[in-house]
Scaffold this motif. Structure first.
Motif, PDB file in Angstrom:
ATOM      1  N   VAL A 106      13.315   1.618  -4.956  1.00  0.00           N
ATOM      2  CA  VAL A 106      13.690   0.749  -5.914  1.00  0.00           C
ATOM      3  C   VAL A 106      13.354  -0.636  -5.550  1.00  0.00           C
ATOM      4  CG1 VAL A 106      15.784  -0.297  -6.799  1.00  0.00           C
ATOM      5  CG2 VAL A 106      15.574   2.350  -6.741  1.00  0.00           C
ATOM      6  N   HIS A 107      13.557  -0.997  -4.248  1.00  0.00           N
ATOM      7  CA  HIS A 107      13.325  -2.312  -4.016  1.00  0.00           C
ATOM      8  C   HIS A 107      11.515  -2.546  -3.777  1.00  0.00           C
ATOM      9  CE1 HIS A 107      17.371  -2.875  -3.228  1.00  0.00           C
ATOM     10  NE2 HIS A 107      17.235  -3.969  -3.001  1.00  0.00           N
ATOM     11  N   GLY A 108      11.119  -1.728  -3.606  1.00  0.00           N
ATOM     12  CA  GLY A 108       9.535  -1.469  -3.413  1.00  0.00           C
ATOM     13  C   GLY A 108       9.077  -1.756  -4.960  1.00  0.00           C
ATOM     14  N   GLY A 109       9.717  -1.177  -5.742  1.00  0.00           N
ATOM     15  CA  GLY A 109       9.336  -1.306  -7.247  1.00  0.00           C
ATOM     16  C   GLY A 109       9.605  -2.613  -7.971  1.00  0.00           C
ATOM     17  N   LEU A 110      10.703  -3.400  -7.313  1.00  0.00           N
ATOM     18  CA  LEU A 110      10.959  -4.787  -8.092  1.00  0.00           C
ATOM     19  C   LEU A 110       9.779  -5.626  -7.255  1.00  0.00           C
ATOM     20  CD1 LEU A 110      14.849  -4.367  -7.333  1.00  0.00           C
ATOM     21  CD2 LEU A 110      13.754  -4.500  -9.532  1.00  0.00           C
ATOM     22  N   THR A 111       9.387  -5.295  -6.034  1.00  0.00           N
ATOM     23  CA  THR A 111       8.600  -6.395  -5.634  1.00  0.00           C
ATOM     24  C   THR A 111       6.984  -5.948  -5.715  1.00  0.00           C
ATOM     25  OG1 THR A 111       8.700  -5.319  -3.434  1.00  0.00           O
ATOM     26  CG2 THR A 111      10.234  -7.234  -3.972  1.00  0.00           C
ATOM     27  N   GLY A 112       6.757  -4.865  -6.373  1.00  0.00           N
ATOM     28  CA  GLY A 112       5.418  -4.448  -6.620  1.00  0.00           C
ATOM     29  C   GLY A 112       4.742  -3.984  -4.977  1.00  0.00           C
ATOM     30  N   LEU A 113       5.498  -3.392  -4.037  1.00  0.00           N
ATOM     31  CA  LEU A 113       5.092  -2.808  -2.911  1.00  0.00           C
ATOM     32  C   LEU A 113       5.173  -1.540  -2.764  1.00  0.00           C
ATOM     33  CD1 LEU A 113       6.297  -5.563  -0.452  1.00  0.00           C
ATOM     34  CD2 LEU A 113       4.206  -5.469  -1.296  1.00  0.00           C
ATOM     35  N   SER A 114       4.295  -0.750  -2.162  1.00  0.00           N
ATOM     36  CA  SER A 114       4.530   0.586  -1.653  1.00  0.00           C
ATOM     37  C   SER A 114       5.413   0.726  -0.526  1.00  0.00           C
ATOM     38  CB  SER A 114       3.152   1.352  -1.631  1.00  0.00           C
ATOM     39  OG  SER A 114       3.419   2.601  -0.920  1.00  0.00           O
ATOM     40  N   TYR A 115       6.700   1.354  -0.806  1.00  0.00           N
ATOM     41  CA  TYR A 115       7.600   1.911   0.072  1.00  0.00           C
ATOM     42  C   TYR A 115       6.892   2.626   1.296  1.00  0.00           C
ATOM     43  CZ  TYR A 115      11.925   3.556   2.248  1.00  0.00           C
ATOM     44  OH  TYR A 115      12.930   3.894   3.258  1.00  0.00           O
ATOM     45  N   GLY A 116       6.328   3.746   0.675  1.00  0.00           N
ATOM     46  CA  GLY A 116       5.736   4.558   1.839  1.00  0.00           C
ATOM     47  C   GLY A 116       4.639   4.211   2.491  1.00  0.00           C
ATOM     48  N   ILE A 187      -1.622   3.880  -2.231  1.00  0.00           N
ATOM     49  CA  ILE A 187      -1.233   5.029  -3.244  1.00  0.00           C
ATOM     50  C   ILE A 187      -2.363   5.645  -3.957  1.00  0.00           C
ATOM     51  CG2 ILE A 187      -0.070   5.233  -5.614  1.00  0.00           C
ATOM     52  CD1 ILE A 187       1.349   2.495  -4.958  1.00  0.00           C
ATOM     53  N   VAL A 188      -3.704   5.395  -4.093  1.00  0.00           N
ATOM     54  CA  VAL A 188      -4.637   6.173  -4.887  1.00  0.00           C
ATOM     55  C   VAL A 188      -5.377   7.021  -3.857  1.00  0.00           C
ATOM     56  CG1 VAL A 188      -4.925   4.189  -6.330  1.00  0.00           C
ATOM     57  CG2 VAL A 188      -6.465   4.286  -4.170  1.00  0.00           C
ATOM     58  N   GLN A 189      -4.875   6.933  -2.494  1.00  0.00           N
ATOM     59  CA  GLN A 189      -5.791   7.893  -1.612  1.00  0.00           C
ATOM     60  C   GLN A 189      -5.124   9.276  -1.742  1.00  0.00           C
ATOM     61  OE1 GLN A 189      -5.247   6.119   2.417  1.00  0.00           O
ATOM     62  NE2 GLN A 189      -6.774   4.712   1.977  1.00  0.00           N
ATOM     63  N   LYS A 193       2.118  10.690  -0.088  1.00  0.00           N
ATOM     64  CA  LYS A 193       3.299  11.162  -0.219  1.00  0.00           C
ATOM     65  C   LYS A 193       3.918  10.382  -1.455  1.00  0.00           C
ATOM     66  CE  LYS A 193       4.142  13.200   4.211  1.00  0.00           C
ATOM     67  NZ  LYS A 193       5.457  13.184   5.564  1.00  0.00           N
ATOM     68  N   ARG A 194       4.643  11.208  -2.353  1.00  0.00           N
ATOM     69  CA  ARG A 194       5.282  10.325  -3.467  1.00  0.00           C
ATOM     70  C   ARG A 194       4.429   9.654  -4.165  1.00  0.00           C
ATOM     71  NH1 ARG A 194      10.884  10.343  -2.637  1.00  0.00           N
ATOM     72  NH2 ARG A 194      11.587  11.847  -1.134  1.00  0.00           N
ATOM     73  N   ARG A 195       3.077  10.183  -4.252  1.00  0.00           N
ATOM     74  CA  ARG A 195       2.073   9.299  -5.010  1.00  0.00           C
ATOM     75  C   ARG A 195       2.654   9.174  -6.443  1.00  0.00           C
ATOM     76  NH1 ARG A 195      -4.138  11.397  -5.359  1.00  0.00           N
ATOM     77  NH2 ARG A 195      -5.271   9.668  -6.382  1.00  0.00           N
ATOM     78  N   LEU A 201       6.303   3.211 -10.163  1.00  0.00           N
ATOM     79  CA  LEU A 201       6.945   2.164  -9.954  1.00  0.00           C
ATOM     80  C   LEU A 201       5.939   1.058 -10.000  1.00  0.00           C
ATOM     81  CD1 LEU A 201       9.329   3.441  -6.942  1.00  0.00           C
ATOM     82  CD2 LEU A 201      10.029   2.833  -9.199  1.00  0.00           C
ATOM     83  N   MET A 202       4.797   1.283  -9.309  1.00  0.00           N
ATOM     84  CA  MET A 202       3.797   0.187  -9.442  1.00  0.00           C
ATOM     85  C   MET A 202       3.234  -0.329 -10.779  1.00  0.00           C
ATOM     86  SD  MET A 202       2.235  -1.954  -7.124  1.00  0.00           S
ATOM     87  CE  MET A 202       2.392  -1.115  -5.712  1.00  0.00           C
ATOM     88  N   LEU A 203       2.974   0.580 -11.521  1.00  0.00           N
ATOM     89  CA  LEU A 203       2.717   0.364 -12.939  1.00  0.00           C
ATOM     90  C   LEU A 203       3.710  -0.192 -13.748  1.00  0.00           C
ATOM     91  CD1 LEU A 203       0.690   3.794 -13.725  1.00  0.00           C
ATOM     92  CD2 LEU A 203      -0.311   1.340 -13.461  1.00  0.00           C
ATOM     93  N   ALA A 204       4.817   0.140 -13.488  1.00  0.00           N
ATOM     94  CA  ALA A 204       6.070  -0.353 -14.094  1.00  0.00           C
ATOM     95  C   ALA A 204       6.189  -1.862 -13.607  1.00  0.00           C
ATOM     96  CB  ALA A 204       7.316   0.250 -13.909  1.00  0.00           C
ATOM     97  N   HIS A 205       6.060  -2.027 -12.449  1.00  0.00           N
ATOM     98  CA  HIS A 205       6.308  -3.515 -12.057  1.00  0.00           C
ATOM     99  C   HIS A 205       5.092  -4.364 -12.565  1.00  0.00           C
ATOM    100  CE1 HIS A 205       6.909  -6.681  -9.177  1.00  0.00           C
ATOM    101  NE2 HIS A 205       5.418  -6.795  -9.236  1.00  0.00           N
ATOM    102  N   VAL A 206       4.104  -3.788 -12.476  1.00  0.00           N
ATOM    103  CA  VAL A 206       2.567  -4.780 -13.050  1.00  0.00           C
ATOM    104  C   VAL A 206       2.955  -4.931 -14.506  1.00  0.00           C
ATOM    105  CG1 VAL A 206       0.322  -4.928 -13.403  1.00  0.00           C
ATOM    106  CG2 VAL A 206       1.414  -4.069 -11.271  1.00  0.00           C
TER     107      VAL A 206
END
Length: 350
Positions: A106-116, A187-189, A193-195, A201-206
């Motif tokens: 959730v916090h990764g999504g809010l900031t536009g970062l990949s938690y994984g 993420i695109v590789q 995991k959890r791609r 989350l990344m698309l929603a953030h952007v």
């Protein structure tokens, strides 16, 4: 900076094997490995409330250059939210891995970062801090941390290494962009995991971020807002992590340090009280954090007393300095390792 236990003269293996066990028992008996759910409930709630309040103020203020002050506010909030993601990644908040990971995503999504992506790189850093071959934090394209790294640089990167101490803070202006790009690249590789989750989350953030900016603001103000926000966020993030290890001893293959000494001798604490604790998200207790990464953030300052006294008793150097001095050590180290790449000063030059 001197070291009471030199890196090439570690304590005997038998003694090393018992030192961390002894320290761990002291910390556990003090109750410092317990969860602090109330603290995190309040911290997360206040962060989210402030974050939401910032966007309400953003919408209310409208198309105004005063929005640049809110851009600075969001730079602070993105960092504070990232600190929570960091704590979740270390399983500091909940006993359950799923609950911690949910908080991190959730916090990764809010900031536009990949938690994984962050989990992967940060875990490697913790396993081998300041190791020239195994720590991703000392293998960066833009900076060098050992003279051997400098000898391998060519072209523009070699020029950057020569003057990296002067370029350090300007480069941090790009750190926010670097974090976003690294997240997307990971993420695109294939096999990530959890791609699907992280991509969503990344698309929603952007989409949400750009929509909010360009619906409310004119193009000129909007681009200025993004630039100020992302650049200041990068500086804040870089200034939060840089003092912790840069300028401390760098390890190489074959070192004989045990876990305790490896973590302590490569880390630096930053003094400063409650203000620094808040500003650096508890990362100013870097030694304690590396020794006990799952320890809840508010317990670190209490563990510091025990760890510092233990290190003094066992002759292990414990590095600690003020906030400003920490950056002085960082810049001095960067300047020193870049020195062989610079032309020597001409004697008698005017």
């Amino acid at each position: 900076m001197t070291f009471a236990t030199p890196l090439d003269q570690p304590a005997s293996p038998a003694k090393q094997g018992t030192d961390f066990a002894e320290l761990s028992k002291l910390v556990k008996d003090a109750g410092l490995l317990k969860r602090r759910r109330v603290y995190y409930a309040l911290k997360i709630s206040l962060n989210l409330l402030a974050f939401a309040g910032g966007w309400v103020a953003f919408a209310h203020l409208g198309d105004s250059w005063w929005q640049l002050f809110l851009a600075a506010f969001f730079a602070m909030m993105f960092t504070q939210l990232s600190f929570i993601g960091h704590d979740a990644g270390h399983k500091q908040i909940f006993s359950s891995r799923k609950a911690n990971d949910a908080t991190g995503f959730v916090h990764g999504g809010l900031t536009g970062l990949s938690y994984g992506w962050w989990i992967g790189t940060h875990t490697r850093h913790h396993a081998n801090p300041n190791h020239e071959d195994e720590d991703p934090d000392v293998n960066l394209a833009a900076l060098i941390f050992t003279k051997a790294q400098g000898a391998e640089r060519r072209g523009f990167l070699r020029w950057m290494a020569k003057y990296q101490a002067f370029l350090f803070f300007p480069l941090l202006l790009l750190e926010g962009l670097n974090l976003h790009v690294s997240s997307v690249t990971a993420i695109v590789q294939r096999g990530f995991k959890r791609r699907k989750l992280e991509s969503a989350l990344m698309l929603a953030h952007v989409a949400a971020y750009l929509t909010a900016v360009f619906v409310v603001l004119s193009p000129g103000v909007g681009f200025a807002f993004i630039a100020v926000h992302q650049c200041l966020w990068g500086v804040y993030m870089g200034c939060s992590f840089a003092p912790n290890h840069k300028g401390m001893p760098t390890l190489s293959a074959g070192h004989k340090l045990d876990f305790l000494r490896k973590q302590v001798l490569t880390s630096r604490n930053v003094r400063g009280g409650p203000i620094v604790d808040f500003a650096l998200g508890g990362l100013n207790y870097q030694i304690e954090h590396h020794l006990f990464p799952s320890m809840a953030r508010p317990n670190l300052k209490h563990a510091q007393v025990i760890v510092r006294e233990f290190c003094a008793k066992h002759g292990i150097d414990y590095a600690q300095c003020g906030w400003a001095a920490s950056y002085g050590y960082v810049l001095r180290h960067l300047h020193e390792v870049g020195a062989p790449l610079r032309p020597p000063a001409t004697a008698g030059a005017r």
